[in-house]
Design an enzyme around this catalytic site. Structure first.
Site, PDB file in Angstrom:
ATOM      1  N   GLY A  74      -9.672  10.524   2.517  1.00 24.74           N
ATOM      2  CA  GLY A  74     -10.304   9.629   1.788  1.00 24.74           C
ATOM      3  C   GLY A  74     -10.091   8.276   2.430  1.00 24.74           C
ATOM      4  N   GLN A  76      -8.721   5.564   1.968  1.00 21.07           N
ATOM      5  CA  GLN A  76      -7.077   5.068   1.951  1.00 21.07           C
ATOM      6  C   GLN A  76      -5.977   5.888   2.235  1.00 21.07           C
ATOM      7  OE1 GLN A  76      -5.562   2.185   2.380  1.00 21.07           O
ATOM      8  NE2 GLN A  76      -7.662   0.882   1.829  1.00 21.07           N
ATOM      9  N   SER A  77      -6.507   7.056   3.044  1.00 22.51           N
ATOM     10  CA  SER A  77      -5.617   8.045   3.613  1.00 22.51           C
ATOM     11  C   SER A  77      -4.560   7.792   4.159  1.00 22.51           C
ATOM     12  CB  SER A  77      -6.742   9.280   4.350  1.00 22.51           C
ATOM     13  OG  SER A  77      -5.908  10.223   4.945  1.00 22.51           O
ATOM     14  N   ASN A  78      -3.256   8.293   3.876  1.00 27.03           N
ATOM     15  CA  ASN A  78      -2.166   7.991   4.874  1.00 27.03           C
ATOM     16  C   ASN A  78      -2.210   8.723   5.774  1.00 27.03           C
ATOM     17  OD1 ASN A  78      -0.867   6.265   2.638  1.00 27.03           O
ATOM     18  ND2 ASN A  78      -0.798   8.022   1.414  1.00 27.03           N
ATOM     19  N   THR A  80      -4.792  10.178   7.568  1.00 26.34           N
ATOM     20  CA  THR A  80      -5.511   9.611   8.704  1.00 26.34           C
ATOM     21  C   THR A  80      -4.785   8.374   9.540  1.00 26.34           C
ATOM     22  OG1 THR A  80      -6.899   8.232   7.256  1.00 26.34           O
ATOM     23  CG2 THR A  80      -7.688  10.424   7.841  1.00 26.34           C
TER      24      THR A  80
END
Length: 337
Positions: A74, A76-78, A80
């Site tokens: 997403g 705000q993906s941790n 990625t």
């Protein structure tokens, strides 16, 4: 259980276990709460649980002669963010697909927190307007093909590193690490609480703790709001991982404990109760949890203590998986604290 697997070190070593003294007392003192600080596991871009997984994936990426890590999450993906950090660390390029998984409106949502860090670390970030799904995504597959078309050598890592063949191994290691720490502490934890979405953290723990018959003491708190799909994926990953580590027994659906009561109103959007749990944990322990994952698992653990889910005298280990940078994307929500 992991001796035969190659590991690329990305973390400092065993993560610290601390007693949540004030939170335990606030909730009546009948259940003793502890936290294992996976959020403090590395100097790579604020760390987090994905690094423990990637330690067993990166050797395969290097051996494949790839030059580009390609992953998805997403906005705000941790995960990625961690892919971008690891790519920088090992000298790979990084292509990230950031889908619109969260129906959250904040003026700075796509410019702060995790996605900001990924951009600073040099990742090629592609925004895609698609909704939430923990499965394999077309946009990710297209990104892999695009890297190939441009002459690159992609190494695909799925969302959360979860359905990767080695995605569950890192959290088998978590269980082995906890067993050593329990010997040092002089007691065993009765329950382990973990946030569950793409599933390999929960799955790896289940396999790791199954070694000493504690698989059903791993309490997953769903944050996906798609619990049937999530539980099925956890079981699939757990079974595959159990085969890899030669657990020697079949895991069943009953071995996957997933509590569905706290993911509302939808993935990535915190309820009032989640927001209160975030504030309570921060104000009693100085420990920051995020609105997407750890805030919901913290809400779940607090509520389960209040409801008497854990018998009096229980020692409960909360796996803090990281994710604090994402709270920057919720600046308006927490504008008054």
């Amino acid at each position: 259980m992991l001796e035969k697997f190659e590991r690329y070190p990305l973390t400092f070593g065993p993560t610290h276990i601390e007693k949540l003294e004030r939170l335990s007392e606030h909730l009546g003192g009948k259940v003793q709460l502890y936290a294992k600080r996976e959020d403090c596991n590395s100097g790579l871009a604020f760390g987090g649980n994905k690094l423990r997984k990637l330690e067993y994936i990166i050797p395969d990426a290097i051996a494949s002669n790839a030059d580009t890590l390609v992953s998805i999450g997403g906005v705000q993906s941790n995960h990625t963010r961690m892919i971008a950090a690891v790519a920088a660390k090992i000298g790979f390029k990084c292509r990230l697909v950031q889908e619109s998984w969260v129906p959250h409106e904040d003026a700075v949502y796509d410019r702060v927190g995790n996605i900001l860090l990924s951009r600073i670390m040099g990742a090629d970030v592609q925004m895609v307007d698609e909704g939430f799904d923990i499965g394999i995504r077309q946009s990710w597959e297209e990104a892999i093909e695009d890297v190939k078309a441009k002459g690159g050598k992609p190494y695909p890592i799925p969302a959360g590193a979860s359905v990767h063949k080695y995605g569950g191994l890192g959290y088998v290691g978590f269980a082995e690490e906890v067993r050593v720490q329990e010997e040092e502490l002089g007691f065993k934890f009765d329950y382990i609480v973990v946030c569950t979405v793409t599933g390999s953290t929960h799955a790896g723990m289940t396999v790791g703790f199954a070694k000493d018959g504690r698989e059903r003491q791993v309490i997953g708190i769903d944050a996906s709001f798609t619990p049937a799909q999530t539980k099925a994926q956890v079981l699939e990953i757990a079974r595959r991982t159990a085969e890899l580590v030669e657990l020697g027994r079949e895991l069943s659906s009953d071995d996957i404990v997933l509590i569905e009561d706290y993911a509302y109103p939808v993935y990535g959007v915190p309820s009032d109760e989640t927001k209160e749990a975030i504030r309570l944990c921060a104000r009693l322990e100085g420990m920051i949890t995020d609105p997407v994952y750890e805030g919901k698992s913290m809400q779940g653990m607090i509520d389960l203590v209040k409801k008497g889910y854990f018998p009096e005298g229980s020692k409960v280990l909360y796996a803090h998986l990281g994710g604090a940078p994402a709270i920057n994307g919720y600046a308006y929500t927490f504008r008054n604290g």
